[in-house]
Design a protein around this motif. Structure first.
Motif, short mmCIF file in Angstrom:
data_model
loop_
_atom_site.label_atom_id
_atom_site.label_comp_id
_atom_site.label_asym_id
_atom_site.label_seq_id
_atom_site.Cartn_x
_atom_site.Cartn_y
_atom_site.Cartn_z
N ASN A 86 0.83 -1.21 0.00
CA ASN A 86 0.00 0.00 0.00
C ASN A 86 0.86 1.26 0.00
O ASN A 86 0.64 2.19 -0.77
CB ASN A 86 -0.93 -0.02 1.22
N SER A 89 2.96 1.52 -3.37
CA SER A 89 2.16 1.95 -4.51
C SER A 89 1.89 3.45 -4.46
O SER A 89 2.02 4.15 -5.48
CB SER A 89 0.84 1.18 -4.54
N TRP A 90 1.53 3.94 -3.27
CA TRP A 90 1.23 5.38 -3.14
C TRP A 90 2.49 6.21 -3.36
O TRP A 90 2.47 7.20 -4.10
CB TRP A 90 0.66 5.68 -1.76
N TRP A 91 3.60 5.81 -2.74
CA TRP A 91 4.83 6.58 -2.82
C TRP A 91 5.39 6.58 -4.24
O TRP A 91 5.86 7.61 -4.73
CB TRP A 91 5.85 6.01 -1.82
N LYS A 242 3.11 9.01 4.02
CA LYS A 242 1.76 8.55 3.67
C LYS A 242 0.81 8.65 4.87
O LYS A 242 -0.37 9.00 4.73
CB LYS A 242 1.77 7.12 3.15
N TYR A 245 -0.32 12.11 5.13
CA TYR A 245 -1.27 12.36 4.03
C TYR A 245 -2.65 11.76 4.36
O TYR A 245 -3.68 12.42 4.18
CB TYR A 245 -0.72 11.75 2.75
N ASP A 246 -2.68 10.55 4.85
CA ASP A 246 -3.94 9.86 5.14
C ASP A 246 -4.62 10.41 6.40
O ASP A 246 -5.81 10.75 6.37
CB ASP A 246 -3.70 8.36 5.32
N GLY A 251 -6.06 13.02 2.75
CA GLY A 251 -6.10 12.77 1.32
C GLY A 251 -6.26 14.00 0.46
O GLY A 251 -6.48 13.88 -0.75
N TYR A 255 0.16 15.59 -1.99
CA TYR A 255 0.91 15.17 -0.81
C TYR A 255 1.06 16.36 0.12
O TYR A 255 0.86 17.50 -0.28
CB TYR A 255 2.29 14.59 -1.18
#
Length: 327
Positions: A86, A89-91, A242, A245-246, A251, A255
């Motif tokens: 997870n 993929s985001w990074w 992340k 960010y979350d 979101g 970023y």
């Protein structure tokens, strides 16, 4: 019998008095949380730090406790460098160039060069570590906050925020400088260089800056090398970026901004956080105190409005204290 009864009463009174005194001494720096079970027992928990208000205390704010994760890795080490799918993929979605390098291979080159140890895992009920997070807003000019800022245990500065010539307002002490390659600057030997890696190339640049000095361009020109103490280099974990960010930016935008990330880092490494040089000036102008160019409140990459609202909410929840400045 009467004499024995009197002695027993005196003994019990003395024992009760001694117990009360010891309990009061124990609770001088403690937080009482009363939990009554079926038998009326009371549990006593110590406060997470020795400050009057502790950032990591999640008992006094549901809003904060829903967002704050004390277990997220702050800094990259060889033992925590493997990214879950997870996070990876985001990074990877932040990369400017898909062929900038293999993350695992690049990380393997890091720790023969830079410190590979756990930092800031020393939280204690006896500790009160203070942080000053110093932003670059023009509102800090004329504030005379310099001496107050320098009193903090840690002083975190962001990107190219200068001290020379501005000491009376921003102070002269810097313990941590949070940068990415495009904002890097020379540091003295006592300052921690804390890299925010938004892409694999950022980590490659860090390695190159202390070895081959062959990386001079990312999406713009960057310094091929910088003056800094390699024994004080730190790399913020992609999972932490992340997480911010979350959990904190929720979101918004692509970023979080460097300033916002720095503030959340401070929430994790300090017990008391004071914030300087954030926000607009009194004329509602967003600029830097050390240069005349205007900054963008919302530039597409970050949601400045939402970040600003979150920072203000942190103050409302008694997690930080914002020093507004004068300009």
């Amino acid at each position: 019998m009467v004499v024995l009864r009197l002695k027993k009463q005196r003994y019990m009174a003395a024992l009760l008095s001694s117990t009360t005194i010891l309990l009061l001494l124990y609770l001088q720096n403690s937080l009482l949380i009363f939990t009554y079970g079926s038998f009326g027992f009371v549990s006593v928990l110590r406060s997470p730090c020795a400050c009057s208000i502790c950032v990591a205390d999640r008992e006094n704010s549901n809003w904060f406790s829903e967002r704050y994760n004390p277990n997220v890795p702050i800094l990259l080490t060889s033992t925590n460098s493997l990214l879950n799918a997870n996070v990876s993929s985001w990074w990877e979605g932040l990369q400017y160039s898909p062929d900038s390098g293999n993350y695992t291979e690049v990380v393997n080159q890091l720790f023969p060069l830079f410190p590979d140890k756990e930092h800031y895992s020393d939280a204690s009920p006896d500790r009160c570590r203070t942080c000053a997070v110093v932003g670059n807003s023009g509102n800090i000019l004329g504030s005379h906050y310099g001496p107050l800022i320098d009193l903090h245990d840690f002083v975190l500065r962001i990107n190219k925020g200068l001290t020379e010539g501005y000491e009376k307002d921003v102070g002269s002490k810097t313990t941590h400088r949070i940068v990415y390659p495009e904002s890097a600057m020379d540091l003295d030997s006592s300052t921690h260089l804390m890299l925010l890696p938004f892409k694999v190339l950022d980590i490659q640049w860090l390695i190159s800056a202390f070895t081959t000095k062959n990386i001079t361009h990312t999406y713009m020109e960057v310094p091929s090398t910088i003056k800094a103490n390699k024994d004080k280099v730190m790399i913020v974990h992609p999972e932490f970026i992340k997480y911010v960010y979350d959990n904190w930016a929720e979101g918004h935008a692509r970023y979080p901004s460097t300033g916002f990330l720095t503030l959340i880092i401070a929430l994790h490494i300090c017990d008391e956080v004071n914030v300087f040089g954030f926000g607009a000036t009194s004329d509602k102008i967003w600029n830097h105190y050390f240069e005349e160019i205007l900054t963008s409140y919302e530039n597409g990459m970050h949601d400045g409005k939402f970040e600003n609202e979150t920072i203000n909410r942190l103050q409302q929840e008694n997690k930080i204290l914002i020093h507004k400045g004068w300009a």
